[in-house]
Enzyme design. Structure first.
Site, mmCIF file in Angstrom:
data_model
loop_
_atom_site.group_PDB
_atom_site.id
_atom_site.type_symbol
_atom_site.label_atom_id
_atom_site.label_comp_id
_atom_site.label_asym_id
_atom_site.label_seq_id
_atom_site.Cartn_x
_atom_site.Cartn_y
_atom_site.Cartn_z
ATOM 1 N N PHE A 28 -3.900 4.247 -6.029
ATOM 2 C CA PHE A 28 -3.438 3.329 -7.086
ATOM 3 C C PHE A 28 -4.249 2.036 -7.097
ATOM 4 C CE2 PHE A 28 -0.779 -0.222 -8.438
ATOM 5 C CZ PHE A 28 -0.311 0.213 -9.663
ATOM 6 N N GLY B 233 0.820 -1.207 0.000
ATOM 7 C CA GLY B 233 0.000 0.000 0.000
ATOM 8 C C GLY B 233 0.851 1.253 0.000
ATOM 9 N N LEU B 234 0.316 2.304 0.630
ATOM 10 C CA LEU B 234 0.989 3.603 0.717
ATOM 11 C C LEU B 234 1.291 4.175 -0.659
ATOM 12 C CD1 LEU B 234 3.481 2.937 3.683
ATOM 13 C CD2 LEU B 234 1.231 4.014 3.763
ATOM 14 N N CYS B 235 0.371 3.996 -1.600
ATOM 15 C CA CYS B 235 0.562 4.554 -2.945
ATOM 16 C C CYS B 235 -0.708 5.277 -3.406
ATOM 17 C CB CYS B 235 0.966 3.467 -3.929
ATOM 18 S SG CYS B 235 0.006 1.948 -3.866
ATOM 19 N N GLY B 236 -1.367 5.945 -2.478
ATOM 20 C CA GLY B 236 -2.529 6.742 -2.828
ATOM 21 C C GLY B 236 -3.695 5.894 -3.291
#
Length: 292
Positions: free
Chosen positions: A92, A87-90
């Protein structure tokens, strides 16, 4: 002083978070450069294959009779969904999941109600969410860490054989197309049957080739190679998009942490100044009381 301690604790916590997001931004930037180079080198090859396909299609008038060009009523559908493992990719992953759900519920509602829609999930995040609602035919998360053309070719060839043998009538790919480091476009791409080819009259005149043994035989040999390359290109696009989305997300998180730290330090200095002023007032008031 209790308030000062709470502010110091929060400042320390946000500074730690800022170091993490800054490090992740640098890592994603390095990975993005490699992924961007890979997709930039692959696209000219893919485009040239498409040009060859267009030229062959211009010289062949019976494309509809070829198995991979046969458009039929989609009774059995496979959707290839490419997300990320982390995760941690907005937005996406969430945008891919929402697009896939919308595609199945709107375009393939009848097939879904009959249980004739299956998924191929490349990426842990998509599998975790979509497997709760739809049957997953194949799940692979290792391809994102180590893109293997041979393994992707095996997936592509399996889909081609299923389509030829009428085990599947429609294959779509849902992925994020890489535009630049800050922009990714959710794309639903028709994979099988091969989409109709638009003839370019100018190109047809300028590229008048003599083809032996025949355009049809050459197409039968070329189409599977183009489909393998297309599958690999979509995965490369998705990987570059993931790193771009994560770098952008971590950049924003780092900037937000910097702004919060600025406000907290200002608040801490004001509280500290207030505390010192109150202590001085108490000391002066005590001294005046003793003198009186």
């Amino acid at each position: 002083m209790g308030n000062l301690k709470e502010i110091r604790t929060r400042i320390s916590s946000i500074e730690s978070t800022q170091k993490i997001t800054s490090s992740m931004k640098l890592v994603s930037a390095a990975k993005l450069r490699r992924a961007q180079t890979a997709i930039q080198h692959l696209r000219p090859y893919s485009q040239k294959l498409s040009e060859i396909l267009n030229n062959l299609a211009d010289s062949n008038t019976e494309l509809d009779k070829m198995p991979l060009f046969e458009a039929r009523e989609p009774e059995n559908v496979i959707v290839v969904v490419i997300t990320s493992n982390k995760g941690l990719c907005g937005a996406f992953n969430s945008s891919i999941i929402k697009t896939t759900q919308h595609l199945i519920q709107e375009k393939y509602a009848a097939q879904n109600s009959a249980g004739h829609v299956q998924l191929i999930c490349i990426g842990k995040k998509g599998n975790d969410q979509l497997s709760k609602h739809f049957p997953v035919m194949l799940y692979n998360e290792k391809l994102l860490d180590n893109p293997d053309f041979t393994e992707l070719s095996a997936i592509s060839d399996d889909l081609v054989m299923r389509f030829i043998h009428h085990e599947v009538d429609k294959v779509d790919i849902v992925y994020n197309q890489f535009l630049n480091a800050a922009t990714q476009q959710v794309t639903v791409e028709e994979y099988l049957p091969v989409p109709p080819i638009k003839s370019d009259e100018e190109q047809k005149v300028n590229n008048d080739y003599i083809i032996e043994p025949s355009a049809e035989q050459l197409l039968q040999e070329l189409i599977p190679k183009i489909l393998r390359t297309q599958m690999y290109k979509t995965l490369s696009d998705s990987i570059a998009s993931e790193h771009g989305a994560r770098m952008t997300s971590m950049t924003k998180a780092t900037d937000n942490a910097t702004e919060i730290l600025r406000e907290l330090r200002l608040k801490y200095n004001n509280a500290r100044q207030t505390s010192i002023t109150n202590e001085l007032i108490e000391i002066v008031s005590g001294a005046n009381a003793l003198n009186g």
